[in-house]
Design a protein around this motif. Sequence first.
Motif, PDB file in Angstrom:
ATOM      1  N   GLN A  10       0.829  -1.192   0.000  1.00 26.58           N
ATOM      2  CA  GLN A  10       0.000   0.000   0.000  1.00 26.58           C
ATOM      3  C   GLN A  10       0.871   1.251   0.000  1.00 26.58           C
ATOM      4  O   GLN A  10       1.836   1.348   0.745  1.00 26.58           O
ATOM      5  CB  GLN A  10      -0.901   0.007   1.248  1.00 26.58           C
ATOM      6  N   LEU A  11       0.475   2.210  -0.834  1.00 28.27           N
ATOM      7  CA  LEU A  11       1.204   3.470  -0.939  1.00 28.27           C
ATOM      8  C   LEU A  11       0.210   4.613  -0.837  1.00 28.27           C
ATOM      9  O   LEU A  11      -0.859   4.577  -1.442  1.00 28.27           O
ATOM     10  CB  LEU A  11       1.947   3.535  -2.279  1.00 28.27           C
ATOM     11  N   GLY A  12       0.561   5.632  -0.071  1.00 24.45           N
ATOM     12  CA  GLY A  12      -0.311   6.792   0.061  1.00 24.45           C
ATOM     13  C   GLY A  12      -0.302   7.315   1.476  1.00 24.45           C
ATOM     14  O   GLY A  12       0.753   7.418   2.113  1.00 24.45           O
ATOM     15  N   THR A  13      -1.476   7.669   2.000  1.00 24.13           N
ATOM     16  CA  THR A  13      -1.611   8.135   3.377  1.00 24.13           C
ATOM     17  C   THR A  13      -2.604   7.228   4.103  1.00 24.13           C
ATOM     18  O   THR A  13      -3.250   6.378   3.493  1.00 24.13           O
ATOM     19  CB  THR A  13      -2.116   9.591   3.423  1.00 24.13           C
ATOM     20  N   SER A  14      -2.752   7.444   5.411  1.00 19.83           N
ATOM     21  CA  SER A  14      -3.652   6.604   6.187  1.00 19.83           C
ATOM     22  C   SER A  14      -5.110   6.793   5.785  1.00 19.83           C
ATOM     23  O   SER A  14      -5.946   5.923   6.012  1.00 19.83           O
ATOM     24  CB  SER A  14      -3.508   6.914   7.686  1.00 19.83           C
ATOM     25  N   SER A  15      -5.436   7.940   5.155  1.00 24.99           N
ATOM     26  CA  SER A  15      -6.816   8.201   4.747  1.00 24.99           C
ATOM     27  C   SER A  15      -7.082   7.792   3.302  1.00 24.99           C
ATOM     28  O   SER A  15      -8.234   7.579   2.926  1.00 24.99           O
ATOM     29  CB  SER A  15      -7.158   9.681   4.924  1.00 24.99           C
ATOM     30  N   ARG A  16      -6.058   7.664   2.503  1.00 21.79           N
ATOM     31  CA  ARG A  16      -6.245   7.284   1.095  1.00 21.79           C
ATOM     32  C   ARG A  16      -4.963   6.638   0.584  1.00 21.79           C
ATOM     33  O   ARG A  16      -3.895   7.243   0.633  1.00 21.79           O
ATOM     34  CB  ARG A  16      -6.599   8.509   0.248  1.00 21.79           C
ATOM     35  N   PHE A  17      -5.086   5.424   0.120  1.00 18.68           N
ATOM     36  CA  PHE A  17      -3.914   4.721  -0.408  1.00 18.68           C
ATOM     37  C   PHE A  17      -4.355   3.739  -1.473  1.00 18.68           C
ATOM     38  O   PHE A  17      -5.543   3.493  -1.682  1.00 18.68           O
ATOM     39  CB  PHE A  17      -3.154   4.007   0.713  1.00 18.68           C
ATOM     40  N   GLU A  18      -3.394   3.164  -2.152  1.00 16.67           N
ATOM     41  CA  GLU A  18      -3.674   2.175  -3.176  1.00 16.67           C
ATOM     42  C   GLU A  18      -2.570   1.138  -3.196  1.00 16.67           C
ATOM     43  O   GLU A  18      -1.442   1.395  -2.756  1.00 16.67           O
ATOM     44  CB  GLU A  18      -3.794   2.821  -4.555  1.00 16.67           C
ATOM     45  N   TYR A  19      -2.917  -0.033  -3.697  1.00 19.33           N
ATOM     46  CA  TYR A  19      -1.942  -1.102  -3.820  1.00 19.33           C
ATOM     47  C   TYR A  19      -1.158  -0.870  -5.103  1.00 19.33           C
ATOM     48  O   TYR A  19      -1.723  -0.656  -6.166  1.00 19.33           O
ATOM     49  CB  TYR A  19      -2.642  -2.456  -3.868  1.00 19.33           C
ATOM     50  N   THR A  20       0.153  -0.911  -5.011  1.00 19.70           N
ATOM     51  CA  THR A  20       0.975  -0.652  -6.170  1.00 19.70           C
ATOM     52  C   THR A  20       2.292  -1.409  -6.063  1.00 19.70           C
ATOM     53  O   THR A  20       2.606  -1.989  -5.013  1.00 19.70           O
ATOM     54  CB  THR A  20       1.252   0.854  -6.327  1.00 19.70           C
ATOM     55  N   VAL A  21       3.028  -1.410  -7.156  1.00 17.55           N
ATOM     56  CA  VAL A  21       4.372  -2.022  -7.178  1.00 17.55           C
ATOM     57  C   VAL A  21       5.351  -0.963  -7.677  1.00 17.55           C
ATOM     58  O   VAL A  21       5.075  -0.245  -8.636  1.00 17.55           O
ATOM     59  CB  VAL A  21       4.409  -3.271  -8.077  1.00 17.55           C
ATOM     60  N   ILE A  22       6.471  -0.862  -6.980  1.00 20.06           N
ATOM     61  CA  ILE A  22       7.485   0.142  -7.324  1.00 20.06           C
ATOM     62  C   ILE A  22       8.841  -0.554  -7.385  1.00 20.06           C
ATOM     63  O   ILE A  22       9.230  -1.275  -6.455  1.00 20.06           O
ATOM     64  CB  ILE A  22       7.533   1.277  -6.280  1.00 20.06           C
ATOM     65  N   GLY A  23       9.537  -0.349  -8.483  1.00 29.10           N
ATOM     66  CA  GLY A  23      10.857  -0.946  -8.617  1.00 29.10           C
ATOM     67  C   GLY A  23      11.365  -0.822 -10.040  1.00 29.10           C
ATOM     68  O   GLY A  23      10.649  -0.376 -10.954  1.00 29.10           O
ATOM     69  N   ASP A  24      12.606  -1.237 -10.226  1.00 25.95           N
ATOM     70  CA  ASP A  24      13.247  -1.111 -11.539  1.00 25.95           C
ATOM     71  C   ASP A  24      12.546  -1.954 -12.594  1.00 25.95           C
ATOM     72  O   ASP A  24      12.499  -1.570 -13.765  1.00 25.95           O
ATOM     73  CB  ASP A  24      14.714  -1.524 -11.429  1.00 25.95           C
ATOM     74  N   ALA A  25      11.973  -3.112 -12.186  1.00 25.98           N
ATOM     75  CA  ALA A  25      11.318  -3.976 -13.160  1.00 25.98           C
ATOM     76  C   ALA A  25      10.127  -3.271 -13.808  1.00 25.98           C
ATOM     77  O   ALA A  25       9.862  -3.447 -15.004  1.00 25.98           O
ATOM     78  CB  ALA A  25      10.865  -5.274 -12.490  1.00 25.98           C
ATOM     79  N   VAL A  26       9.400  -2.476 -13.029  1.00 25.63           N
ATOM     80  CA  VAL A  26       8.254  -1.748 -13.575  1.00 25.63           C
ATOM     81  C   VAL A  26       8.730  -0.699 -14.578  1.00 25.63           C
ATOM     82  O   VAL A  26       8.165  -0.562 -15.672  1.00 25.63           O
ATOM     83  CB  VAL A  26       7.447  -1.091 -12.438  1.00 25.63           C
ATOM     84  N   ASN A  27       9.788   0.049 -14.219  1.00 22.12           N
ATOM     85  CA  ASN A  27      10.314   1.074 -15.135  1.00 22.12           C
ATOM     86  C   ASN A  27      10.867   0.431 -16.403  1.00 22.12           C
ATOM     87  O   ASN A  27      10.681   0.958 -17.516  1.00 22.12           O
ATOM     88  CB  ASN A  27      11.410   1.872 -14.431  1.00 22.12           C
ATOM     89  N   GLU A  28      11.531  -0.719 -16.225  1.00 23.12           N
ATOM     90  CA  GLU A  28      12.100  -1.396 -17.395  1.00 23.12           C
ATOM     91  C   GLU A  28      10.999  -1.870 -18.341  1.00 23.12           C
ATOM     92  O   GLU A  28      11.131  -1.751 -19.565  1.00 23.12           O
ATOM     93  CB  GLU A  28      12.952  -2.581 -16.939  1.00 23.12           C
ATOM     94  N   ALA A  29       9.900  -2.395 -17.799  1.00 27.48           N
ATOM     95  CA  ALA A  29       8.800  -2.841 -18.648  1.00 27.48           C
ATOM     96  C   ALA A  29       8.195  -1.661 -19.402  1.00 27.48           C
ATOM     97  O   ALA A  29       7.857  -1.777 -20.595  1.00 27.48           O
ATOM     98  CB  ALA A  29       7.733  -3.525 -17.800  1.00 27.48           C
ATOM     99  N   ALA A  30       8.062  -0.508 -18.735  1.00 23.57           N
ATOM    100  CA  ALA A  30       7.504   0.667 -19.404  1.00 23.57           C
ATOM    101  C   ALA A  30       8.420   1.147 -20.532  1.00 23.57           C
ATOM    102  O   ALA A  30       7.943   1.505 -21.624  1.00 23.57           O
ATOM    103  CB  ALA A  30       7.282   1.775 -18.383  1.00 23.57           C
ATOM    104  N   ARG A  31       9.733   1.121 -20.289  1.00 28.06           N
ATOM    105  CA  ARG A  31      10.675   1.557 -21.335  1.00 28.06           C
ATOM    106  C   ARG A  31      10.702   0.557 -22.489  1.00 28.06           C
ATOM    107  O   ARG A  31      10.825   0.943 -23.666  1.00 28.06           O
ATOM    108  CB  ARG A  31      12.071   1.701 -20.744  1.00 28.06           C
ATOM    109  N   LEU A  32      10.595  -0.746 -22.183  1.00 30.65           N
ATOM    110  CA  LEU A  32      10.555  -1.745 -23.253  1.00 30.65           C
ATOM    111  C   LEU A  32       9.319  -1.560 -24.129  1.00 30.65           C
ATOM    112  O   LEU A  32       9.347  -1.840 -25.333  1.00 30.65           O
ATOM    113  CB  LEU A  32      10.555  -3.155 -22.660  1.00 30.65           C
ATOM    114  N   THR A  33       8.241  -1.082 -23.538  1.00 34.26           N
ATOM    115  CA  THR A  33       7.026  -0.841 -24.311  1.00 34.26           C
ATOM    116  C   THR A  33       7.270   0.237 -25.368  1.00 34.26           C
ATOM    117  O   THR A  33       6.783   0.130 -26.505  1.00 34.26           O
ATOM    118  CB  THR A  33       5.885  -0.419 -23.379  1.00 34.26           C
TER     119      THR A  33
END
Length: 496
Positions: A420-443
């Motif tokens: 979970q990323l965000g604040t205690s009143s509003r957050f969302e499930y997400t993934v953060i890391g180099d693999a995500v950036n690499e997939a976006a650049r490969l696209t």
Amino acid sequence: MRRPPPERFPLVLRTSLGFAALGVGSSVCGSGVVFLLLTLQGSPRDIDQDWVLAVVSAGYIALALLVGTAWTALLQRRTVVWFVLGRDPTEQEARRALRIPTDMALVSGTLWLIGTVLHGALAGALGSAWDALGVGLTVLLGGLTTVGLTYLIAERVARPVMTLALSVSPPQGRLAVTVLTRLVLTWAMASGVPMLGVLFVATPPSLGDADPTASLIVLAVIGLVLGAFATALLARAVASPLHRLRVALDEVARGRTDVTVPVDDSSEIGMLQTSVNDMVAGLRERERLRDLFGRHVGTEVATHALEYGASLSGDVREVTALFVDVVDSTALAYRMPPEELVAKLNRLFTAVVDAVATQGGLVNKFQGDAALCVFGAPTRLADPATSALLAARAIRDAVRDTGELDLGIGVAAGPVFAGQLGTSSRFEYTVIGDAVNEAARLTESAKKVPGRLLASAAVVEAATPSEQRNWKRGRRVQLRGRKQATVTYAALTRPE
């Protein structure tokens, strides 16, 4: 007054006939009890003109029946109006309708009390004080029987009216009618009235020379009949709604949340029926929110949140990220109407969701005309690399078959933070890391190759041999924002 709606007419007719039969039947039953008691005791010994008492009794019964009907109709006149017209009652009208059994019992009791005084006084005038006491007690026992029968049967006859009233004014707080009330009335009819009759027959003042043994036997039979009838009414009034509650709860246990129990009782049973309906409504709302939650964040994320709670936490996972992006979306938005572009994007995302869900992945988020998909979080997969590559090829084939949009697909693998990323009143499930950036650049690079699909060497080499045969090694590319070059694999147009 306008006529009742056609669908309401049979119910109105049946209920009206039921009340009519109740008024006549309870009076006849009470009069029968009086007649039997007088017969068992013998005629009052000091009254020579018995016919006078009989004529007065018959006249009073007829008059009481008319007065009682008119009196009850006056008390429940508003109930008659809304029930016959087929409209919903107001809260005040509903509360008044719930008093139908009580009002009928009070009217009946009042008339029988007047009859007790009248007949006792007449017997005293025609005979002696003992005759007045004997006749008065006899009429009183008949009145107690009538009042008890009236109340118990009125609850049954008035059930259609009370069901509609309870939908507006459900039972709550301090109840005017309880199961204990019914039990007391049943005991009074099954034991109390026969017991008083036995004492009346077996002790002075005796009205005549009847055989006490035969009288006691007849009273015992009367007690058994009244007791069986009253017990049957009580059992039906309690067992029937409890059976419906059990059936409804069985349906809820099987997963149904569209179950509704009709609230047709104003006692604790009605409160239980209301509580069950409230519980099912809460479950139904919970399922609706869970469905909406799952549609927004994905079923896997919703399940994870329900199991582990909502908090700003997560962990590092080895995942495979798949990124999908439409080619030249800016030009598409300029050339076609917004609603047409949205319709095409929705069809694209349907193919994405279906392919990813089939392989056990998660569509983590939609970003305009792009989508980020994750394999290995929050649900762990035995082989996220193979699952991601199978999903990527399925998306490519589905989009190619429609021919509506052109897109690029990039697949990369590596450790990421998943949580979970965000604040205690509003957050969302997400993934953060180099693999995500690499997939976006490969696209971005995949949009320039014929197959529109690129995967990093780490993903393909981690996949199964059968899946590796559908990919061929490509060139090494320097992706924006990364220091090391990435060895790419392109999907074969036709699988080997």
